[in-house]
Design a protein around this motif. Sequence first.
Motif, PDB file in Angstrom:
ATOM      1  N   ASP A 112      -4.416  13.579  -2.693  1.00 37.67           N
ATOM      2  CA  ASP A 112      -4.265  12.145  -2.471  1.00 37.67           C
ATOM      3  C   ASP A 112      -4.107  11.906  -0.974  1.00 37.67           C
ATOM      4  O   ASP A 112      -3.407  12.670  -0.289  1.00 37.67           O
ATOM      5  CB  ASP A 112      -3.034  11.618  -3.227  1.00 37.67           C
ATOM      6  N   PRO A 113      -4.765  10.878  -0.425  1.00 41.03           N
ATOM      7  CA  PRO A 113      -4.637  10.624   1.010  1.00 41.03           C
ATOM      8  C   PRO A 113      -3.228  10.190   1.392  1.00 41.03           C
ATOM      9  O   PRO A 113      -2.497   9.604   0.591  1.00 41.03           O
ATOM     10  CB  PRO A 113      -5.658   9.508   1.257  1.00 41.03           C
ATOM     11  N   THR A 114      -2.850  10.489   2.601  1.00 39.73           N
ATOM     12  CA  THR A 114      -1.539  10.068   3.090  1.00 39.73           C
ATOM     13  C   THR A 114      -1.588   8.605   3.512  1.00 39.73           C
ATOM     14  O   THR A 114      -2.629   8.064   3.858  1.00 39.73           O
ATOM     15  CB  THR A 114      -1.098  10.926   4.287  1.00 39.73           C
ATOM     16  N   GLY A 115      -0.423   7.974   3.433  1.00 36.86           N
ATOM     17  CA  GLY A 115      -0.300   6.609   3.916  1.00 36.86           C
ATOM     18  C   GLY A 115      -0.689   5.533   2.930  1.00 36.86           C
ATOM     19  O   GLY A 115      -0.762   4.356   3.297  1.00 36.86           O
ATOM     20  N   ASP A 116      -0.957   5.916   1.659  1.00 37.34           N
ATOM     21  CA  ASP A 116      -1.366   4.901   0.694  1.00 37.34           C
ATOM     22  C   ASP A 116      -0.233   4.488  -0.246  1.00 37.34           C
ATOM     23  O   ASP A 116      -0.460   3.763  -1.213  1.00 37.34           O
ATOM     24  CB  ASP A 116      -2.562   5.408  -0.124  1.00 37.34           C
ATOM     25  N   GLN A 117       0.991   4.939   0.022  1.00 36.44           N
ATOM     26  CA  GLN A 117       2.107   4.621  -0.854  1.00 36.44           C
ATOM     27  C   GLN A 117       2.699   3.258  -0.501  1.00 36.44           C
ATOM     28  O   GLN A 117       2.458   2.728   0.583  1.00 36.44           O
ATOM     29  CB  GLN A 117       3.194   5.705  -0.748  1.00 36.44           C
ATOM     30  N   THR A 118       3.462   2.707  -1.447  1.00 41.04           N
ATOM     31  CA  THR A 118       4.188   1.465  -1.172  1.00 41.04           C
ATOM     32  C   THR A 118       5.669   1.789  -1.083  1.00 41.04           C
ATOM     33  O   THR A 118       6.497   1.192  -1.759  1.00 41.04           O
ATOM     34  CB  THR A 118       3.935   0.435  -2.284  1.00 41.04           C
ATOM     35  N   GLY A 119       5.994   2.744  -0.284  1.00 39.54           N
ATOM     36  CA  GLY A 119       7.369   3.187  -0.135  1.00 39.54           C
ATOM     37  C   GLY A 119       7.479   4.064   1.094  1.00 39.54           C
ATOM     38  O   GLY A 119       6.679   3.976   2.024  1.00 39.54           O
ATOM     39  N   THR A 120       8.454   4.958   1.079  1.00 41.78           N
ATOM     40  CA  THR A 120       8.675   5.835   2.218  1.00 41.78           C
ATOM     41  C   THR A 120       7.725   7.020   2.170  1.00 41.78           C
ATOM     42  O   THR A 120       7.035   7.261   1.175  1.00 41.78           O
ATOM     43  CB  THR A 120      10.121   6.344   2.214  1.00 41.78           C
ATOM     44  N   ALA A 121       7.729   7.775   3.265  1.00 41.82           N
ATOM     45  CA  ALA A 121       6.913   8.990   3.313  1.00 41.82           C
ATOM     46  C   ALA A 121       7.343   9.986   2.253  1.00 41.82           C
ATOM     47  O   ALA A 121       6.541  10.812   1.815  1.00 41.82           O
ATOM     48  CB  ALA A 121       6.996   9.614   4.707  1.00 41.82           C
TER      49      ALA A 121
END
Length: 817
Positions: free
Chosen positions: A429-438
């Motif tokens: 899964d690509p990084t930076g696509d979350q709706t939260g913290t790292a």
Amino acid sequence: NYIYGGQLPSDLDGTGVGANFRGAPPAGEPNFFMQFVDSTTAGKDKLLLFKFHVDWTNPTNSTFGNGKPNGNGTPIEIPVADFGLVCNGDQTVEDRNCIPQVDADPNADYSLPGMPDIGDYLDSIGDRLMYRLAYRNFGDHESLVLNHTVNAGPGDTWVGNGHAGIRWYELRSPNGMPAVYQQSTFAPDAAHRWMGSIAMDSAGDIALGYSKSSVSTHPAIDYAARLASDPPNQMTLGEGTIINGTGSQQDTGRRWGDYSSISVDPNGCTFWYTQEYYAGTGTFNWATRIGSFTLPICGDPQLSLSASSSLVRERSDFTYTIGVTTGQSPVLGATVSDVLPSAVTLLSVTSSRGSCQGTGTVVCNLGDLPAGDLETITLNVHSKAAGNLTDTATLSLSSPDPNLANNTASVVTQVYDPCVPPGAVVATDPTGDQTGTAQQDLTSVAIAEPYFAPNTNKLVFTMKVQNLSPAPQPNAYWYEHFSYGGVTWFVDMETASNPTTQTFNYGFFAPDPTTGVNTENVVGLADSGTFTPDGTITITLSNSKLDPDGPTPPPSAGSLISGIHGETRNLVGVLLVLADSTAGGSYTVSGNDFCAPNTPPTAALTAVPNSGPAPLNVTLSGSGSSDPDAGDSIASYTFYFGDGAPPATQPGPTVAHTYNNPGTYHATLTVTDSHGQESTNAASVDIQATAPPSADLAVVKAGPATGHVGQSITYTITAHNNGPSTATGVTLADTMPKNTGFGSVSSTQGTCAPRPHSQVVMCNIGTMGNTATVTVTLTLKPTTKGKFTNMASVAATSPNDPVSTNNTSSVTTTVSP
């Protein structure tokens, strides 16, 4: 708010091996649905893209939307250049028949009784995308091409004073960040173009077919096209005509076509277009025309390469398949070379034409190939070590090739070791696509089966997030979901309000009997769980905890675990809010025995006979091979013959092989046990195929250049054995010219006599040793004048005579009165 309608599913081009040379979508990728939205606000026209993911094991997990958490029903908006709809949007019966044609009467009052419905204008069908939404995977990018009818400016449509043209698009990265790569409206003159269909060939060229008409022409079938290398946003190759209609449609009944279709031949280059037209003016008596065309350059010789799977277990077999197509012209001297990864062993290679040699680098000589030809090469290999393995194949020709860029292809296969976590990485899964913290940004999910003890089967699930430093955040959940036995299971790491406390659980999802909502059910604690600050979460679960009392036994060797994907969630009040998720993948269980301590087998090889004259028939035997582990055995034997012939892999220990040419051959054997473990040694034996016995017999005939009628002419015939072997059954034959009489014959060995009723003198010489010489003296009498040619020949019953050019000799004598 959206008005949903006219959604079109994507249609796959370029699957399989062969001339269509483009791959299937990446594993786990959703299907794509699209529609357009014409906004009344400038700059707001858009395409809508929906991702349709089906979970066949648990249909309630299926999604249709933007692919993001809680994204069901919500499309991805893709801005496009402004456009307007022709025929007032084509939404009503009164508006939709508006495309003019010859024989349409613009002054007729179609509201009067008996008048045809909306007259003789044609349906623009401008309210939806036109078939097809064509998808191609080029490896380095994915493309969708699509089209619809728009208003290209002022014109003479029945309503709206519009001008029908074709808006076409190429979209890229539909499962990543979808965006328009190129777009344009094709309306090069005052004629109307509508009812389009668009496709892309294997070279990335685009063709667009459509209907075309005007107030002065009957509806025709035309097409336009562009090459992949052309400047974007243009149909650079202009317009072609498949057929000009010779009639118009009356009493249209609100329909024209429904619909047309352009598709690509399995050769990857030929476009086939199906569309309606009228051969004569009438009511619903249309004709169908199928046309085909090929664009320049596409169809040059090219090569494709695919692997039977992108995810392969270590110590298992898989297949590389190479396709070679010639395209529009024949090719000369086609050769394919494949450089195999060092971490695989070649088991066998087969080619639909020609022959292949080599093991580390396989070279297949296909020879000259006709136009439109497709040849395939299949390489079966055994994986020896984990890693991302790259295989590269190259096509070489002795004839000209206008595009060398498509003569080389590579494919990457992930070979995993299930015995060492993380094992099989089934989804990234690509990084930076979350709706939260790292900490909740998932990057991969994996599954493994390390050995714990005899008859102890456990699965180890590994999730990776950006980091968990210094400790996992509070009120958070990290899930790895999977389906087995018709149940959606999960393992997770949970944190309470105190982040120093983590629990590792397992459970399943099932509909709540009261509400019917798919609900999480925690069964209990997982066997164990750990995390590291670098973002690695590892959870171990015994197989026996999955369906212990259900109809499906716990997973064992060969069981399929599907729908493996990761999720991260935050606890907000009483709700678990999705922060990130990955795509899904599948995994086939290896079982406890596969990862049990195992000693590689030992190969042993013998050859009977191991020497002799060529062609030498040899039986190779690996029956002396062994495996030291109790209960284990040799499962397969792979023989390498050393003469360039493809290897042979089989379950039996013996194989027969013929060495056709003299030489010394180094044959080798590797064996594989029932765990898939390959022998660390390669047993070998040298085979000496000697040159077969041969005797080079030569004959020289001498005699006078001139002679006279009635006088004897004496010829001396010398036979010599140049060796190296003794010749047996040697005979010498002399063919006497016509108009000559036999005088006498003598030989230093054997007997000679003329054959009755023939002009041949035959000498049975018998055996001639190496360097032996036999001389025959022959006397003849010519009866007429002229030129007489006397020929002698020598032969033996055995052995083979390697030189035939010295087996005959002749003398020409001019005879005068």
